[in-house]
Design a protein around this motif. Sequence first.
Motif, short mmCIF file in Angstrom:
data_model
loop_
_atom_site.label_atom_id
_atom_site.label_comp_id
_atom_site.label_asym_id
_atom_site.label_seq_id
_atom_site.Cartn_x
_atom_site.Cartn_y
_atom_site.Cartn_z
N TRP A 232 -33.50 43.25 8.20
CA TRP A 232 -32.10 43.19 8.85
C TRP A 232 -32.41 43.19 10.38
CZ3 TRP A 232 -30.43 46.56 12.43
CH2 TRP A 232 -30.96 48.16 11.90
N LEU A 233 -33.21 44.00 10.80
CA LEU A 233 -33.42 43.93 12.24
C LEU A 233 -33.91 42.74 12.90
CD1 LEU A 233 -33.37 45.55 14.90
CD2 LEU A 233 -35.56 46.71 14.03
N ALA A 234 -34.90 42.25 12.11
CA ALA A 234 -35.64 40.86 12.29
C ALA A 234 -34.55 39.93 12.44
CB ALA A 234 -36.78 40.72 11.44
N LEU A 235 -33.68 39.98 11.29
CA LEU A 235 -32.59 38.79 11.31
C LEU A 235 -31.73 38.97 12.53
CD1 LEU A 235 -31.72 38.70 7.63
CD2 LEU A 235 -32.83 37.01 9.07
N LEU A 236 -31.39 40.28 12.96
CA LEU A 236 -30.53 40.40 14.04
C LEU A 236 -31.22 40.13 15.54
CD1 LEU A 236 -27.58 41.88 15.22
CD2 LEU A 236 -29.28 43.94 15.24
N VAL A 237 -32.57 40.34 15.49
CA VAL A 237 -33.20 39.60 16.86
C VAL A 237 -33.17 38.08 16.87
CG1 VAL A 237 -35.31 39.66 17.93
CG2 VAL A 237 -34.55 41.89 17.20
N LEU A 238 -33.43 37.72 15.63
CA LEU A 238 -33.46 36.14 15.71
C LEU A 238 -32.15 35.64 15.73
CD1 LEU A 238 -34.99 33.82 14.58
CD2 LEU A 238 -34.41 34.51 12.02
N ALA A 239 -30.92 36.14 15.53
CA ALA A 239 -29.61 35.70 15.57
C ALA A 239 -29.28 35.80 16.94
CB ALA A 239 -28.66 36.60 14.75
N VAL A 240 -29.56 36.99 17.77
CA VAL A 240 -29.48 37.00 19.25
C VAL A 240 -30.22 36.40 20.00
CG1 VAL A 240 -28.71 38.75 21.12
CG2 VAL A 240 -28.04 39.22 18.68
N PHE A 241 -31.60 36.76 19.83
CA PHE A 241 -32.32 36.13 21.08
C PHE A 241 -33.12 34.96 20.62
CE2 PHE A 241 -32.45 40.80 21.88
CZ PHE A 241 -32.12 40.83 22.97
N GLY A 242 -32.98 34.54 19.22
CA GLY A 242 -33.58 33.44 18.68
C GLY A 242 -32.36 32.41 18.58
N THR A 243 -31.17 32.54 18.76
CA THR A 243 -30.10 31.53 18.45
C THR A 243 -29.20 31.69 19.51
OG1 THR A 243 -30.56 32.08 16.24
CG2 THR A 243 -28.68 30.64 16.60
N VAL A 244 -28.16 32.68 19.54
CA VAL A 244 -27.18 32.74 20.47
C VAL A 244 -27.67 32.30 22.08
CG1 VAL A 244 -25.27 34.05 21.51
CG2 VAL A 244 -25.74 34.29 19.07
N LEU A 245 -28.48 33.22 22.56
CA LEU A 245 -29.05 33.13 23.97
C LEU A 245 -29.65 31.86 24.10
CD1 LEU A 245 -30.15 36.73 24.52
CD2 LEU A 245 -27.95 35.70 25.17
N PRO A 246 -30.48 31.49 23.49
CA PRO A 246 -31.01 30.30 23.78
C PRO A 246 -30.20 28.81 23.71
CG PRO A 246 -31.97 30.99 21.76
CD PRO A 246 -31.17 31.80 22.41
N TYR A 247 -29.43 28.92 22.75
CA TYR A 247 -28.43 27.67 22.81
C TYR A 247 -27.57 27.59 23.91
CZ TYR A 247 -29.13 25.72 18.03
OH TYR A 247 -29.44 25.13 16.96
N LEU A 248 -26.87 28.94 24.41
CA LEU A 248 -26.19 29.01 25.35
C LEU A 248 -26.90 28.68 26.88
CD1 LEU A 248 -24.31 32.50 25.01
CD2 LEU A 248 -23.33 30.25 25.07
N ALA A 249 -28.08 29.05 26.87
CA ALA A 249 -28.91 28.73 28.19
C ALA A 249 -29.12 27.35 28.17
CB ALA A 249 -30.23 29.61 28.06
N GLY A 250 -29.70 26.70 26.97
CA GLY A 250 -30.01 25.37 27.02
C GLY A 250 -28.67 24.33 27.04
N LEU A 251 -27.62 24.83 26.56
CA LEU A 251 -26.25 23.80 26.79
C LEU A 251 -25.94 23.94 28.19
CD1 LEU A 251 -23.89 24.11 23.74
CD2 LEU A 251 -25.23 22.14 24.42
N ARG A 252 -26.03 25.17 28.73
CA ARG A 252 -25.70 25.32 30.22
C ARG A 252 -26.76 24.43 31.19
NH1 ARG A 252 -24.43 24.56 34.52
NH2 ARG A 252 -23.29 25.80 36.14
N ALA A 253 -27.92 24.51 31.04
CA ALA A 253 -28.90 23.69 31.57
C ALA A 253 -28.74 22.25 31.73
CB ALA A 253 -30.30 24.07 31.26
N LEU A 254 -28.03 21.77 30.51
CA LEU A 254 -28.15 20.11 30.30
C LEU A 254 -26.97 19.51 31.33
CD1 LEU A 254 -28.32 19.74 26.51
CD2 LEU A 254 -29.86 18.58 28.40
N ARG A 255 -26.04 20.49 31.75
CA ARG A 255 -25.18 19.91 32.90
C ARG A 255 -25.79 19.51 34.07
NH1 ARG A 255 -20.30 24.12 32.94
NH2 ARG A 255 -19.06 22.21 34.25
#
Length: 327
Positions: A232-255
């Motif tokens: 559950w801890l690995a999944l939580l880290v995966l969701a926050v640091f491997g999913t939410v944050l990189p998607y947000l940063a990547g989309l913002r960069a594409l602007r």
Amino acid sequence: MAVLEQAARSPNRTRATGLSLTSWVLFASSGSLAAAVIGAGWSAAAVTSVRIALAAVLLVPVVAMLRPRALRFGRGDLGLLLGYGLLGVAGVQLCFFLAVARVPVGVAMVLVNLAPALVALWVRVIRRTRLPGPVWLGLGLAVAGLALVAEIWQGGHVDPVGIAAGLGSAICSAGYFLLGEHGASRHDSFGLTAAGLAIGAMVMVALAPPWTLPSGLFTAPSVLGGLRVPVWLALLVLAVFGTVLPYLAGLRALRDLPSAMASALAMVEPVVAAVLAWLLLGQTLGPAQLAGAAILLTGAVLVQLPGPETGTGRGHHHRSGGHRNER
């Protein structure tokens, strides 16, 4: 006037480059984390379902409360949102985790990074732009590198399903670039990320409902770098640091980044992923595979080099209706 305009864009370009690099470094961590969870008895579909659902549960309410206008989309945006959610979120992650379950993380990452070459080929071929010499050379190198990474001469040693899943993730990742850049030019990156995760979560939850999983799977130990942490801890880290944050940063960069540069920066991902897989999972690539990875990535970079007819800046995209509008 042009000099002043270029100077004004420079800080934005620098910030966007940093965001893009941050995005790909964070995405690179997902391979090792997912492999550790799969090693604890999870299926690739279950990991994808829980990862995206957890990321959506964490992000959507925050965006709804703090930036409600970001979630306002028109009827004409339905195709963009469905495509981004199905390809850029659910498809790329499911295919990638299927690949990780059957081939080393480094190999899966290299296969995913055929996406920039596919993006460049899409823009040049669909727009009927003549392919310059370096592009053909790059495509040839990419194919040769892929053959080395897959070790096709090994016969039965090669896992065709794993290789096919990796190539599928590259196709879906190309969709992430194409749709993401188009969406980032029109919508708030927080809103588009939240909507994409919500759609991807609905699809994956329908395919692999998390509530049908045995509760023991969530508390089972996963091994990372010799450490045993609950799934559950690995999944939580995966969701926050491997999913939410990189998607947000990547989309913002594409602007603020031209697509060729943004996808070229993605080349840091397999390098970081291979290092993390070595440190955390003990996975190593053979000499031929390392050489193939270097050749493939070199080819992907060559494919993106602009020819005399193509431009790399935002101004070119707006004048010609090209890459900016393709995504």
